[in-house]
Design a protein around this motif. Structure first.
Motif, PDB file in Angstrom:
ATOM      1  N   ALA A   1       3.500  18.637   2.574  1.00  0.00           N
ATOM      2  CA  ALA A   1       2.106  18.392   2.253  1.00  0.00           C
ATOM      3  C   ALA A   1       1.496  17.459   3.304  1.00  0.00           C
ATOM      4  N   GLY A   2       0.297  17.787   3.707  1.00  0.00           N
ATOM      5  CA  GLY A   2      -0.402  16.962   4.678  1.00  0.00           C
ATOM      6  C   GLY A   2      -1.699  16.455   4.089  1.00  0.00           C
ATOM      7  N   ASP A   3      -2.072  15.254   4.476  1.00  0.00           N
ATOM      8  CA  ASP A   3      -3.312  14.696   3.965  1.00  0.00           C
ATOM      9  C   ASP A   3      -4.476  15.612   4.326  1.00  0.00           C
TER      10      ASP A   3
ATOM     11  N   MET B   1       0.840  -1.186   0.000  1.00  0.00           N
ATOM     12  CA  MET B   1       0.000   0.000   0.000  1.00  0.00           C
ATOM     13  C   MET B   1       0.875   1.235   0.000  1.00  0.00           C
ATOM     14  N   SER B   2       0.448   2.218  -0.765  1.00  0.00           N
ATOM     15  CA  SER B   2       1.327   3.349  -0.994  1.00  0.00           C
ATOM     16  C   SER B   2       1.222   4.401   0.097  1.00  0.00           C
ATOM     17  N   GLY B   3       0.101   4.437   0.787  1.00  0.00           N
ATOM     18  CA  GLY B   3      -0.030   5.446   1.841  1.00  0.00           C
ATOM     19  C   GLY B   3      -0.040   6.854   1.303  1.00  0.00           C
ATOM     20  N   GLY B   4      -0.655   7.036   0.154  1.00  0.00           N
ATOM     21  CA  GLY B   4      -0.675   8.364  -0.450  1.00  0.00           C
ATOM     22  C   GLY B   4      -1.519   9.341   0.347  1.00  0.00           C
ATOM     23  N   ILE B   5      -1.317  10.596   0.051  1.00  0.00           N
ATOM     24  CA  ILE B   5      -2.102  11.645   0.682  1.00  0.00           C
ATOM     25  C   ILE B   5      -2.866  12.384  -0.409  1.00  0.00           C
ATOM     26  N   THR B   6      -3.915  13.043   0.000  1.00  0.00           N
ATOM     27  CA  THR B   6      -4.715  13.793  -0.957  1.00  0.00           C
ATOM     28  C   THR B   6      -4.849  15.226  -0.485  1.00  0.00           C
ATOM     29  N   LEU B   7      -4.515  16.135  -1.364  1.00  0.00           N
ATOM     30  CA  LEU B   7      -4.695  17.559  -1.097  1.00  0.00           C
ATOM     31  C   LEU B   7      -5.814  18.065  -1.981  1.00  0.00           C
ATOM     32  N   LEU B   8      -6.482  19.091  -1.530  1.00  0.00           N
ATOM     33  CA  LEU B   8      -7.503  19.721  -2.349  1.00  0.00           C
ATOM     34  C   LEU B   8      -6.895  21.007  -2.913  1.00  0.00           C
ATOM     35  N   VAL B   9      -6.605  21.002  -4.208  1.00  0.00           N
ATOM     36  CA  VAL B   9      -5.938  22.141  -4.843  1.00  0.00           C
ATOM     37  C   VAL B   9      -6.949  22.884  -5.702  1.00  0.00           C
TER      38      VAL B   9
ATOM     39  N   PRO C   1      -9.105  17.379  -6.063  1.00  0.00           N
ATOM     40  CA  PRO C   1      -8.236  16.481  -5.318  1.00  0.00           C
ATOM     41  C   PRO C   1      -6.974  16.139  -6.102  1.00  0.00           C
ATOM     42  N   VAL C   2      -5.845  16.230  -5.433  1.00  0.00           N
ATOM     43  CA  VAL C   2      -4.549  15.919  -6.032  1.00  0.00           C
ATOM     44  C   VAL C   2      -3.828  15.001  -5.054  1.00  0.00           C
ATOM     45  N   THR C   3      -3.298  13.900  -5.577  1.00  0.00           N
ATOM     46  CA  THR C   3      -2.648  12.952  -4.677  1.00  0.00           C
ATOM     47  C   THR C   3      -1.138  13.158  -4.668  1.00  0.00           C
ATOM     48  N   GLY C   4      -0.551  12.840  -3.540  1.00  0.00           N
ATOM     49  CA  GLY C   4       0.891  12.944  -3.386  1.00  0.00           C
ATOM     50  C   GLY C   4       1.370  11.871  -2.423  1.00  0.00           C
ATOM     51  N   ALA C   5       2.629  11.974  -2.084  1.00  0.00           N
ATOM     52  CA  ALA C   5       3.223  11.009  -1.168  1.00  0.00           C
ATOM     53  C   ALA C   5       3.595  11.719   0.127  1.00  0.00           C
TER      54      ALA C   5
END
Ligand code: FES
Length: 76
Positions: free
Chosen positions: A62-64, A1-9, A13-17
């Motif tokens: 960046a924070g989830d 599992m990648s444990g990605g985070i999602t930001l609202l830009v 929604p935009v995903t990151g690490a």
């Protein structure tokens, strides 16, 4: 599992690490904005994060769930 985070830009929604800077997430999402130096020098990457203005995206982890706005500052 990648444990990605999602930001609202800008409402999208935009995903990151975890551990990426806000700027890195924006660039990876194809929304580089004014990211030039990537190290806190040029001030070109100013965004709002969770309502906090004038945040340098390249210096902010960046924070989830972070809500990021890339629009130019509003007139006061
Ligand atoms: S990219 Fe230059 S201050 Fe952030």
């Amino acid at each position: 599992m990648s444990g990605g985070i999602t930001l609202l830009v800008d409402g999208e929604p935009v995903t990151g690490a975890p551990g990426q800077s806000v700027a890195a997430v924006l660039v990876a999402a194809g929304r580089p904005g004014g990211v030039f130096c990537g190290m806190g020098v040029c001030f070109g990457c100013l965004v709002t994060v969770n309502g906090e203005r004038d945040v340098r995206a390249c210096l902010r982890d960046a924070g989830d769930g972070d809500v990021v706005g890339t629009q130019p500052r509003e007139p006061s």
